[in-house]
Structure formats: structure tokens, C-alpha cells
Scaffold this motif. Structure first.
Motif, PDB file in Angstrom:
ATOM      1  N   TYR A  67       0.898  -8.818  10.454  1.00 52.98           N
ATOM      2  CA  TYR A  67       1.736  -7.678  10.825  1.00 52.98           C
ATOM      3  C   TYR A  67       3.030  -7.653  10.004  1.00 52.98           C
ATOM      4  O   TYR A  67       3.582  -6.602   9.723  1.00 52.98           O
ATOM      5  N   ASP A  70       1.811  -9.794   3.767  1.00 51.24           N
ATOM      6  CA  ASP A  70       0.535  -9.428   3.156  1.00 51.24           C
ATOM      7  C   ASP A  70      -0.524 -10.492   3.450  1.00 51.24           C
ATOM      8  O   ASP A  70      -0.272 -11.481   4.119  1.00 51.24           O
ATOM      9  N   TRP A 120      -1.296  -1.324  10.153  1.00 50.49           N
ATOM     10  CA  TRP A 120      -0.356  -0.523  10.928  1.00 50.49           C
ATOM     11  C   TRP A 120       0.806   0.023  10.103  1.00 50.49           C
ATOM     12  O   TRP A 120       1.532   0.904  10.533  1.00 50.49           O
ATOM     13  N   HIS A 121       0.987  -0.467   8.903  1.00 51.94           N
ATOM     14  CA  HIS A 121       2.133  -0.049   8.092  1.00 51.94           C
ATOM     15  C   HIS A 121       1.794   1.084   7.121  1.00 51.94           C
ATOM     16  O   HIS A 121       2.632   1.480   6.320  1.00 51.94           O
ATOM     17  N   ILE A 122       0.574   1.586   7.173  1.00 46.81           N
ATOM     18  CA  ILE A 122       0.206   2.671   6.266  1.00 46.81           C
ATOM     19  C   ILE A 122       0.149   3.986   7.044  1.00 46.81           C
ATOM     20  O   ILE A 122       0.150   3.997   8.270  1.00 46.81           O
ATOM     21  N   ASP A 123       0.116   5.084   6.310  1.00 48.63           N
ATOM     22  CA  ASP A 123       0.019   6.390   6.956  1.00 48.63           C
ATOM     23  C   ASP A 123      -1.301   6.504   7.726  1.00 48.63           C
ATOM     24  O   ASP A 123      -2.316   5.940   7.330  1.00 48.63           O
ATOM     25  N   SER A 125      -2.200   5.199  10.422  1.00 50.63           N
ATOM     26  CA  SER A 125      -2.692   3.878  10.820  1.00 50.63           C
ATOM     27  C   SER A 125      -3.474   3.934  12.134  1.00 50.63           C
ATOM     28  O   SER A 125      -4.607   3.461  12.210  1.00 50.63           O
TER      29      SER A 125
END
Length: 200
Positions: A67, A70, A120-123, A125
Motif C-alpha cells: 500500500y 512498490d 489503490w493508488h491508480i485511477d 482503483s
């Protein structure tokens, strides 16, 4: 029991997904911990006893780090966890199978579930995460109803007497159709790509 658990846990999962952030983070780590706990309990049937809290803490660490960082840091945490298991096996003088089952548990449970946090950190998600649940939900439900209605050819009667080839095909078709509809309404990715994902 299955229907009751679905009525409780599916809405709970959707709420956690919608809230996101720390709610989703905590929810996924709880799922990881419960999964590892169940895995360790199942192994007791084979007289394989693993260090439960080491397994849970290591698995939660592997998933949780994804979370914040990487995959490299997650990989490092997996290697550290394997090293800790090796030390435990040597100290307790257990045979190699304990180490193999311990590593398998972390790789099969914590590693794939960590993707639910890493994504969860991408568009889009939560929409993508929801898609990964929609596919098995509709496939499983479709297989059950089609198999119950017209399942005549048993797939593997010695393993699961109620599974049929008709149910398997019905589940596959319904699962793919569900994810194609979901994509058309929510995601809007190329249909061929979603078709392949749904099929796989």
C-alpha cells in the motif's frame, strides 16, 4: 450458510471499497490475517504446525507494504519472512515440509491479496478491484443455477459430486457477460480486453 455469509460480507466489502483509504487498508489486512489463520488450521489435519503469529505478522507485513511502496519492498519483506521461517524451522528442528508449507501460505494468500492495496493508488482503483470480485461472484452463481437446472454430465464426481460440465460452461458465459456489462456501464475499456480478462 453461504447465502447468509454473502448477505453479510458482500455489502461490508462494498462499503469498505467505497470508503477506501484506511478502511480498505484495514479490511484487506484483516482478510489476509483470517486467510492465513484458516490456512494454518487446515494444515494441522496433515500434522503440519506452523508458527501462527509469525505467519500472520509476516503476511500482513507483505500485504501492507504494498500500500505504501512498490513491489520491490514487498518482495524484500517476503524474503525476510522466508528467512524468519528458516530460522524457526532450524530452531524447532522441524522437517523441510514445514518451511515449504509456510512459504506457500504467504505466497498464495498475502502476495496476491497485496495487489488489492497496491492498485489503490491508480485511477479507477475501486472500480477495477470491484471487477475482480464481480467475475467470480457471477461465475460461481451462474454455475450453481445452470448446474442445478440442467447439469447432467459430472465434472469430477470423486472430488465434488455436484459439479457438472453444464454448470461450468454456464458459469463461464454468465461471468463473461457480467463483466462485459460492467465495463460498458462503468469502466469503458476496450471490450476485447475485458472479454479476455473475464475469460481468463
Amino acid at each position: 450458510k453461504r447465502v447468509l455469509s454473502a448477505c453479510i460480507f458482500v455489502p461490508l466489502l462494498l462499503v469498505l471499497m467505497w470508503l477506501g483509504g484506511w478502511f480498505w487498508f484495514g479490511g484487506v489486512l484483516l482478510i489476509v490475517a483470517l486467510g492465513v489463520h484458516e490456512y494454518c488450521n487446515l494444515l494441522k489435519i496433515k500434522d503440519i504446525e506452523l508458527p501462527l503469529w509469525v505467519m500472520i505478522l509476516a503476511s500482513v507485513l507483505i500485504a501492507g507494504l504494498h500500500y505504501f511502496a512498490d513491489g520491490a519492498l514487498t518482495s524484500l519483506s517476503l524474503l525476510i519472512s522466508i528467512f524468519v521461517l528458516i530460522v524457526w524451522v532450524l530452531m524447532k528442528e522441524r522437517d523441510f515440509s514445514h518451511l515449504a508449507y509456510g512459504v506457500a501460505g504467504m505466497v498464495l494468500i498475502a502476495w496476491p491479496l497485496s495487489a488489492l492495496l497496491g492498485i489503490w493508488h491508480i485511477d479507477e482503483s475501486w472500480q477495477l478491484v470491484l471487477m475482480t470480485f464481480i467475475i467470480p461472484w457471477f461465475t460461481d452463481t451462474g454455475a450453481y443455477f445452470v448446474g442445478s437446472a440442467c447439469g447432467k454430465h459430472k465434472m469430477a464426481p470423486d472430488i465434488s459430486p455436484n459439479k457438472s460440465w453444464e454448470g461450468a460452461v454456464g458459469g463461464l458465459v454468465i461471468g463473461v457477460l457480467a463483466v462485459l456489462l460492467y465495463n460498458a456501464l462503468i469502466l469503458h475499456y476496450p471490450m476485447w480486453l475485458i472479454f479476455v480478462i473475464g475469460l481468463v
